[in-house]
Design an enzyme around this catalytic site. Structure first.
Site, PDB file in Angstrom:
ATOM      1  N   GLU A 163       0.793  -1.235   0.000  1.00 30.66           N
ATOM      2  CA  GLU A 163       0.000   0.000   0.000  1.00 30.66           C
ATOM      3  C   GLU A 163       0.826   1.285   0.000  1.00 30.66           C
ATOM      4  O   GLU A 163       0.650   2.165   0.846  1.00 30.66           O
ATOM      5  CB  GLU A 163      -0.991  -0.037   1.170  1.00 30.66           C
ATOM      6  CG  GLU A 163      -1.862  -1.270   1.127  1.00 30.66           C
ATOM      7  CD  GLU A 163      -2.743  -1.460   2.357  1.00 30.66           C
ATOM      8  OE1 GLU A 163      -2.829  -0.560   3.202  1.00 30.66           O
ATOM      9  OE2 GLU A 163      -3.356  -2.534   2.482  1.00 30.66           O
ATOM     10  N   GLU A 179      -6.153 -10.407  -1.579  1.00 24.09           N
ATOM     11  CA  GLU A 179      -6.945 -10.280  -0.349  1.00 24.09           C
ATOM     12  C   GLU A 179      -8.443 -10.190  -0.655  1.00 24.09           C
ATOM     13  O   GLU A 179      -9.163  -9.355  -0.147  1.00 24.09           O
ATOM     14  CB  GLU A 179      -6.508  -9.036   0.431  1.00 24.09           C
ATOM     15  CG  GLU A 179      -5.028  -9.008   0.739  1.00 24.09           C
ATOM     16  CD  GLU A 179      -4.603  -7.806   1.566  1.00 24.09           C
ATOM     17  OE1 GLU A 179      -5.464  -7.103   2.097  1.00 24.09           O
ATOM     18  OE2 GLU A 179      -3.376  -7.554   1.689  1.00 24.09           O
TER      19      GLU A 179
HETATM   20  O1  G3I Z   1      -3.185  -9.053  18.690  1.00 29.67           O
HETATM   21  C1  G3I Z   1      -3.711  -7.879  19.317  1.00 29.67           C
HETATM   22  C2  G3I Z   1      -4.328  -8.240  20.658  1.00 29.67           C
HETATM   23  O2  G3I Z   1      -3.306  -8.714  21.536  1.00 29.67           O
HETATM   24  C3  G3I Z   1      -4.994  -7.011  21.257  1.00 29.67           C
HETATM   25  O3  G3I Z   1      -5.649  -7.361  22.461  1.00 29.67           O
HETATM   26  C4  G3I Z   1      -6.042  -6.485  20.241  1.00 29.67           C
HETATM   27  C5  G3I Z   1      -6.752  -5.253  20.746  1.00 29.67           C
HETATM   28  O4  G3I Z   1      -5.868  -4.177  20.699  1.00 29.67           O
HETATM   29  O5  G3I Z   1      -5.370  -6.136  19.019  1.00 29.67           O
HETATM   30  C6  G3I Z   1      -4.778  -7.288  18.415  1.00 29.67           C
HETATM   31  O6  G3I Z   1      -4.118  -6.884  17.224  1.00 29.67           O
HETATM   32  C7  G3I Z   1      -5.051  -6.620  16.162  1.00 29.67           C
HETATM   33  C8  G3I Z   1      -4.633  -7.487  14.950  1.00 29.67           C
HETATM   34  O7  G3I Z   1      -5.469  -7.191  13.810  1.00 29.67           O
HETATM   35  C9  G3I Z   1      -4.748  -8.990  15.289  1.00 29.67           C
HETATM   36  O8  G3I Z   1      -6.109  -9.275  15.563  1.00 29.67           O
HETATM   37  C10 G3I Z   1      -4.903  -5.158  15.769  1.00 29.67           C
HETATM   38  O9  G3I Z   1      -5.392  -4.365  16.834  1.00 29.67           O
HETATM   39  C11 G3I Z   1      -5.732  -4.887  14.516  1.00 29.67           C
HETATM   40  O10 G3I Z   1      -5.482  -3.561  14.061  1.00 29.67           O
HETATM   41  C12 G3I Z   1      -5.266  -5.825  13.396  1.00 29.67           C
HETATM   42  O11 G3I Z   1      -6.108  -5.585  12.287  1.00 29.67           O
HETATM   43  C13 G3I Z   1      -5.592  -6.134  11.056  1.00 29.67           C
HETATM   44  C14 G3I Z   1      -5.296  -4.974  10.083  1.00 29.67           C
HETATM   45  O12 G3I Z   1      -4.848  -5.492   8.833  1.00 29.67           O
HETATM   46  C15 G3I Z   1      -4.205  -4.079  10.629  1.00 29.67           C
HETATM   47  O13 G3I Z   1      -3.014  -4.813  10.755  1.00 29.67           O
HETATM   48  C16 G3I Z   1      -6.673  -7.027  10.441  1.00 29.67           C
HETATM   49  O14 G3I Z   1      -6.869  -8.169  11.268  1.00 29.67           O
HETATM   50  C17 G3I Z   1      -6.222  -7.495   9.057  1.00 29.67           C
HETATM   51  O15 G3I Z   1      -7.274  -8.211   8.405  1.00 29.67           O
HETATM   52  C18 G3I Z   1      -5.881  -6.272   8.199  1.00 29.67           C
HETATM   53  O16 G3I Z   1      -5.394  -6.749   6.986  1.00 29.67           O
HETATM   54  C19 G3I Z   1      -4.988  -5.711   6.070  1.00 29.67           C
HETATM   55  C20 G3I Z   1      -3.764  -6.226   5.311  1.00 29.67           C
HETATM   56  O17 G3I Z   1      -2.731  -6.510   6.243  1.00 29.67           O
HETATM   57  C21 G3I Z   1      -3.324  -5.210   4.282  1.00 29.67           C
HETATM   58  N1  G3I Z   1      -4.427  -4.907   3.356  1.00 29.67           N
HETATM   59  C22 G3I Z   1      -5.631  -4.427   4.047  1.00 29.67           C
HETATM   60  C23 G3I Z   1      -6.112  -5.445   5.065  1.00 29.67           C
HETATM   61  C24 G3I Z   1      -7.372  -4.956   5.758  1.00 29.67           C
HETATM   62  O18 G3I Z   1      -7.084  -3.797   6.490  1.00 29.67           O
END
Ligand code: G3I
Length: 669
Positions: free
Chosen positions: A488, A594
């Site tokens: 991105e 994705e």
């Molecule tokens: O693991 C922590 C947990 O310990 C904590 O308690 C919780 C609450 O804060 O957060 C957890 O981490 C979360 C992580 O997903 C794992 O569940 C993050 O907050 C959350 O922001 C993260 O979201 C991911 C997002 O990317 C940001 O990294 C989504 O699951 C994931 O589907 C999404 O995927 C992205 C691709 O990487 C790039 N393209 C877009 C796509 C959708 O945004």
């Protein structure tokens, strides 16, 4: 008893870095991205025959998925200078090495599992601010605007009468935000970040009020950032941060002691005979750890403390008949045992036969046509109560797996010198067990970065970026066939996304990242991954000139990842086909990386959703350069867009029309 957790803390105060994060998040545009992608097998191995649904004790003997990619870009002429002889941040070491999970109590173990060393990592706010920061006054707003936008003739939105604030723990702070614009018009606004328990409510008069009752755990200086959005140009923004100093009252009893709550436990569907593991935890706004009890566990269940985290109780049982298994969970306050919170957990148990589907499995059909169909693996899926069903279905239906979050920098390397490899190691082990190709996601991205990176001097970021790429590739290069090297890089409105990387190195960071990835993983298939580029958008207008520019530089770029986060109303299939062809004409491979198709409103149906899935797969199959089609998950149970049912299995692992649409199209000549 487990060894005492080692506390890993780094205090790195820096108001400037705070501003940088605020600015970057204010510019990051919508992360609720939606995006476009097709395919002959990338010669990363042929498919193995169907994988048994029943638990297997040893790896399926299916065909080796192969490893040599079909056409990595040629090594570029001008190689990078060597990596810093002295690592800019401590390299991974033996203390980071995961160990075998020799206790089944916290996870299903259909395949070889490892776990990170027993330590509690609490990424302390990298912006531990002090009184000097607070007394320095209210930070200037961070203004951001689209490339080429004339800010000299357009006044930026701003907030009237905003200043740093103080409050005692246990008292409620209210801050009124009134966005103004000297050009006229009423700016919008949104909170970039809010502390736990805070609210930002609309007064329906153009203003919003921030309300928050800080408690014991909030004592100190924290920040909130609210962004004002120009009423004419939505990407003309002003991110205003204020510092809030929370003081401890002399009389601590004036701080209300809130009852604990049981952390949200999803309802799960499992099969008769599956090992079912619940890691039960409570939380308490007073920053204490409640104990967790299960007064009426299911028959035959074991209830034990987690082997690292005392505040977690692990309940494990193996249901032996269909039905609904319910049990109560009670969280008990650490300071006042009479204060409790409770919830009831309901698990639906179905016979394994309920999950045996008609027709051939997707990966079997894919293998027959030398095609790869993948999914993104939930981080730590093997710790979920339905982990056995999740992993068996995923192994059965897909021959390619991507890491949704397990390889993200902020998770893997949360503090300088601390590495958490186990979750990614386990995805690799899962892929080997089910003979799947691995898509490593992502190397370099603007999100989910460790906070400590924002504290490092800008002129060291190139080195840090290259070191991280090298560390990922050194560990996983032999097992990962495809890499999202840069994720991105393009701004929603076109141009380059003003990320930590772009701000440090300009657009060169993209070329440098790819060159490092090629040096560190000579056989990897290297992709630039992006959303909103499969049809004509401002991002597409930037994408193709960028690709040409990279190719002219000799950047070792093999292909483009089209994320395709779309919805069931999507109909721009001709543009998808044209953009895929445009990439193919450049000699680049195409990966749908994705795909998920959200049902966003009442007048779109699962049939509409199925049609979109089938059309995208059709475009991919008819495009020789399209190399793989991956779903971003596979069950709505764990989708990042869970509320919009975007995937091909529902939350109870039942196939939706979209599943059968993929099955039908894969089976056609
Ligand atoms: O693991 C922590 C947990 O310990 C904590 O308690 C919780 C609450 O804060 O957060 C957890 O981490 C979360 C992580 O997903 C794992 O569940 C993050 O907050 C959350 O922001 C993260 O979201 C991911 C997002 O990317 C940001 O990294 C989504 O699951 C994931 O589907 C999404 O995927 C992205 C691709 O990487 C790039 N393209 C877009 C796509 C959708 O945004």
């Amino acid at each position: 008893m487990p060894t005492a957790p080692v506390l890993v803390k780094t205090f790195v105060p820096a108001i400037i870095s705070l501003m940088m994060v605020a600015a970057l998040s204010a510019c990051s545009g919508s992360d609720d991205n939606s995006s476009a992608q097709g395919n002959q097998n990338p010669d990363i191995g042929t498919d193995s025959p169907s994988v048994p649904v029943e638990p297997t004790t040893d790896s399926d003997p299916g065909n080796d998925p192969g490893s040599a990619p079909n056409n990595p870009s040629l090594p570029s002429a001008n190689l990078l200078p060597p990596l810093p002889a002295t690592p800019l941040s401590p390299a991974p070491g033996p203390d980071d090495e995961p160990t075998d999970v020799n206790r089944p109590v916290t996870a299903i173990n259909r395949f070889f599992l490892v776990e990170d060393p027993p330590r509690r990592i609490e990424p302390v706010s990298a912006f531990a601010l002090n009184d000097d920061d607070f007394n320095a006054g209210t930070p200037e707003p961070v203004i951001s605007a689209p490339n080429g936008f004339d800010t000299t003739t357009n006044a930026a939105p701003y907030f009237d009468g905003i200043s740093n604030r103080e409050v005692f723990a246990g008292q409620t702070l209210e801050v009124l935000f009134r966005p103004l614009d000297d050009d006229g018009g009423l700016p919008g606004m949104f909170p970039n970040s809010l502390p736990e328990g805070a609210s930002f409510s609309d007064n329906f008069n153009g203003t919003k009020t921030f309300r928050w009752m800080p408690l014991q755990g909030d004592v100190g200086i924290t920040t909130i950032t609210i962004t004002a959005v120009d009423s004419e140009e939505p990407f003309y923004r002003s991110a205003q941060t204020i510092l809030i100093r929370v003081n401890e009252p002399e009389d601590l009893s004036t701080i209300p002691n809130f009852p604990p709550v049981v952390n949200n436990v999803r309802n799960h569907t499992v099969r008769v005979g599956d090992p079912v593991v619940f890691e039960l935890k409570g939380s308490d706004r007073n920053s204490t750890y409640p104990t967790v009890e299960v007064p009426n566990p299911p028959p035959g269940a074991t209830v034990v403390p987690h082997y690292i985290f005392d505040e977690v109780t692990v309940l494990r049982f193996t249901p032996d008949e269909p039905g609904v298994v319910e049990f109560d969970v009670v969280a008990r306050d650490a300071d006042d045992p009479s204060l409790t919170g409770s919830s009831t957990v309901s698990t639906t148990v179905e016979a394994a036969a309920e999950f045996v589907l008609p027709g051939k499995r997707l990966r079997a059909l894919a293998g027959e046509r030398d095609f790869h169909l993948g999914f993104a693996a939930l981080q730590g899926f093997y710790h979920q109560a339905d982990g056995a069903l999740y992993s068996d279905l995923a192994g059965l239906e897909f021959n390619l797996v991507s890491t949704e979050n397990s390889m993200k920098w902020g998770y893997i390397n949360p503090e300088p010198g601390t590495f958490r490899w186990a979750d990614a190691d386990n995805v690799i082990a899962f892929a080997k067990h089910y003979n799947q190709v691995v898509h490593g996601h992502p190397m370099i991205w603007h999100r989910q970065l460790p906070l400590w990176l924002y504290e490092t001097p800008t002129n060291t970021l190139q080195g840090h970026m290259r070191e991280f790429i090298d560390r990922l590739a050194q560990r996983y290069g032999d097992d990962v066939a495809i890499w999202d090297v840069v994720n991105e890089p393009i701004a929603d409105e076109g141009g380059f996304r003003p990320s930590l990387w772009f701000n440090a190195m300009g657009e060169d960071y993209i070329d440098i990242a790819f060159r490092q990835a090629r040096e560190s993983d000579p056989d990897g298939i290297l992709l630039l991954n992006e959303y909103d580029i499969a049809w004509d958008t401002p991002k597409t207008a930037t994408l193709f000139p960028l690709l040409e520019s990279l190719q002219q530089k000799g950047t070792p770029l093999d292909g483009v990842g089209f994320q395709l986060h779309i919805d069931a109303k999507f109909d721009l299939f001709d543009e998808v086909e044209a953009n895929f062809q445009r990439a193919a004409d450049m000699g680049l491979d195409i990966y749908v990386t994705e795909l998920d198709v959200a049902i966003t409103d009442a007048d779109t149906t699962e049939a509409d959703q199925a049609n979109v899935y089938e059309r995208i797969l059709d475009i991919c199959l008819r495009q020789p350069r399209c190399k793989a089609l991956q779903l971003w998950g596979f069950t709505d149970q764990y989708s990042w867009r869970r509320g919009q049912s975007p995937l091909v299995f529902d939350a109870a692992y039942k196939p939706k029309p979209a599943y059968f649409a993929l099955q039908r199209r894969l089976g056609e000549d």
